[in-house]
Design a protein around this motif. Structure first.
Motif, PDB file in Angstrom:
ATOM      1  N   ALA A 112       0.770  -1.021  -0.245  1.00  0.00           N
ATOM      2  CA  ALA A 112      -0.365  -0.321   0.010  1.00  0.00           C
ATOM      3  C   ALA A 112       0.567   1.013  -0.088  1.00  0.00           C
ATOM      4  O   ALA A 112       0.972   2.508  -0.655  1.00  0.00           O
ATOM      5  N   ALA A 113       2.144   0.761   0.993  1.00  0.00           N
ATOM      6  CA  ALA A 113       2.926   2.595   0.456  1.00  0.00           C
ATOM      7  C   ALA A 113       3.377   2.962  -0.722  1.00  0.00           C
ATOM      8  O   ALA A 113       3.614   3.582  -1.284  1.00  0.00           O
ATOM      9  N   LYS A 114       4.166   1.720  -1.016  1.00  0.00           N
ATOM     10  CA  LYS A 114       4.569   1.519  -2.732  1.00  0.00           C
ATOM     11  C   LYS A 114       3.940   2.475  -3.700  1.00  0.00           C
ATOM     12  O   LYS A 114       3.720   2.955  -4.465  1.00  0.00           O
ATOM     13  N   ARG A 115       2.448   1.236  -3.851  1.00  0.00           N
ATOM     14  CA  ARG A 115       1.255   2.201  -4.371  1.00  0.00           C
ATOM     15  C   ARG A 115       1.177   3.908  -4.220  1.00  0.00           C
ATOM     16  O   ARG A 115       1.539   4.679  -5.217  1.00  0.00           O
ATOM     17  N   GLN A 116       0.943   3.990  -2.970  1.00  0.00           N
ATOM     18  CA  GLN A 116       0.890   5.561  -2.549  1.00  0.00           C
ATOM     19  C   GLN A 116       1.651   6.523  -3.214  1.00  0.00           C
ATOM     20  O   GLN A 116       1.953   7.693  -3.305  1.00  0.00           O
ATOM     21  N   ILE A 117       3.085   5.782  -3.143  1.00  0.00           N
ATOM     22  CA  ILE A 117       4.036   7.121  -3.596  1.00  0.00           C
ATOM     23  C   ILE A 117       4.346   6.737  -5.151  1.00  0.00           C
ATOM     24  O   ILE A 117       4.423   7.920  -5.804  1.00  0.00           O
ATOM     25  N   GLU A 118       3.380   5.512  -6.126  1.00  0.00           N
ATOM     26  CA  GLU A 118       3.920   5.768  -7.629  1.00  0.00           C
ATOM     27  C   GLU A 118       2.365   6.716  -7.580  1.00  0.00           C
ATOM     28  O   GLU A 118       2.434   7.832  -8.369  1.00  0.00           O
ATOM     29  N   ALA A 119       1.072   6.505  -6.701  1.00  0.00           N
ATOM     30  CA  ALA A 119       0.381   7.833  -6.776  1.00  0.00           C
ATOM     31  C   ALA A 119       0.430   9.442  -6.646  1.00  0.00           C
ATOM     32  O   ALA A 119      -0.150  10.261  -7.990  1.00  0.00           O
ATOM     33  N   LEU A 120       1.522   9.477  -6.117  1.00  0.00           N
ATOM     34  CA  LEU A 120       1.571  10.501  -5.621  1.00  0.00           C
ATOM     35  C   LEU A 120       2.381  10.881  -6.960  1.00  0.00           C
ATOM     36  O   LEU A 120       2.513  12.111  -7.541  1.00  0.00           O
ATOM     37  N   ALA A 121       3.359  10.517  -6.945  1.00  0.00           N
ATOM     38  CA  ALA A 121       4.950  10.825  -8.692  1.00  0.00           C
ATOM     39  C   ALA A 121       3.626  11.321  -9.139  1.00  0.00           C
ATOM     40  O   ALA A 121       4.205  11.729 -10.307  1.00  0.00           O
ATOM     41  N   GLN A 122       2.057  10.243  -9.711  1.00  0.00           N
ATOM     42  CA  GLN A 122       1.507  10.367 -10.710  1.00  0.00           C
ATOM     43  C   GLN A 122       0.992  11.901 -11.177  1.00  0.00           C
ATOM     44  O   GLN A 122       0.650  12.291 -11.652  1.00  0.00           O
ATOM     45  N   ARG A 123       0.651  11.911  -9.856  1.00  0.00           N
ATOM     46  CA  ARG A 123      -0.088  13.489  -9.300  1.00  0.00           C
ATOM     47  C   ARG A 123       0.579  14.564  -9.865  1.00  0.00           C
ATOM     48  O   ARG A 123       0.257  15.141 -10.380  1.00  0.00           O
ATOM     49  N   VAL A 124       2.511  14.324  -9.574  1.00  0.00           N
ATOM     50  CA  VAL A 124       3.313  15.595  -9.578  1.00  0.00           C
ATOM     51  C   VAL A 124       3.084  14.849 -10.745  1.00  0.00           C
ATOM     52  O   VAL A 124       2.925  16.183 -11.256  1.00  0.00           O
ATOM     53  N   ALA A 125       3.014  13.820 -11.983  1.00  0.00           N
ATOM     54  CA  ALA A 125       3.598  14.597 -13.492  1.00  0.00           C
ATOM     55  C   ALA A 125       2.601  15.131 -13.858  1.00  0.00           C
ATOM     56  O   ALA A 125       2.444  16.043 -14.702  1.00  0.00           O
ATOM     57  N   GLN A 126       1.054  14.866 -13.724  1.00  0.00           N
ATOM     58  CA  GLN A 126      -0.079  15.342 -13.834  1.00  0.00           C
ATOM     59  C   GLN A 126      -0.005  17.303 -13.651  1.00  0.00           C
ATOM     60  O   GLN A 126      -0.267  17.360 -14.149  1.00  0.00           O
ATOM     61  N   ALA A 127       0.318  17.206 -12.752  1.00  0.00           N
ATOM     62  CA  ALA A 127       0.149  18.755 -12.412  1.00  0.00           C
ATOM     63  C   ALA A 127       0.844  19.343 -13.041  1.00  0.00           C
ATOM     64  O   ALA A 127       1.071  20.232 -13.713  1.00  0.00           O
TER      65      ALA A 127
END
Length: 166
Positions: A112-127
């Motif tokens: 779950a922690a690794k998935r959250q890191i990936e989700a946060l990275a995707q949000r940063v890239a999308q931003a």
């Protein structure tokens, strides 16, 4: 064994002791037996307390990791993952049945922690892409006005600069 016990009981009935002597022997026997059971119960309680402490230590690691994954930044989650891995290796192992369940919960928390890191990275890239798209739209507005031969007013230029800065 049962036959020997019956013979012992019958022999004891055949040779009665005075009540005071019998009570003293019974009290000594009972105190010895009670001491054996008390020692056994104390050993079991100590083992249960140690097992409980081992389980609690591992559960705290899992809870800290889950809390960091649910509310932290990517850097905080990465630090929590590293701390959890170090703590997990250092913590004493729990009893086999509990250890398997704890390992499964720990693996789920790490995933779950690794998935959250990936989700946060995707949000940063999308931003970043959204910001680039917005900047391109501002450039297009400015160029469209220039191509049309229109001069932007001071207010329009100030508004474009404000939107660019934002």
């Amino acid at each position: 064994v049962a036959a020997r016990a019956r013979r012992a009981v019958n022999a004891a009935k055949a040779l009665p002791l005075p009540r005071g002597d019998e009570n003293a022997l019974w009290a000594a026997f009972k105190s010895a037996i009670d001491a054996v059971f008390a020692a056994r119960d104390a050993a079991r309680a100590a083992k249960d307390a140690q097992s409980s402490a081992e389980i609690k230590a591992r559960e705290e690691i899992i809870e800290r990791l889950a809390a960091a994954a649910s509310s932290g930044t990517a850097a905080e989650i990465k630090r929590a993952l590293a701390a959890a891995d170090t703590g997990w290796r250092a913590a004493p192992e729990a009893a086999k049945p509990a250890q398997a369940k704890l390992d499964a919960r720990y693996d789920a928390a790490r995933t779950a922690a690794k998935r959250q890191i990936e989700a946060l990275a995707q949000r940063v890239a999308q931003a970043r892409f959204d910001d680039l798209d917005a900047a391109m739209m501002l450039c297009h507005e400015r160029e469209s006005a220039s191509d049309a031969g229109r001069t932007l007013s001071a207010e329009e230029v100030a508004e474009l600069h404000a939107r660019w800065a934002a």
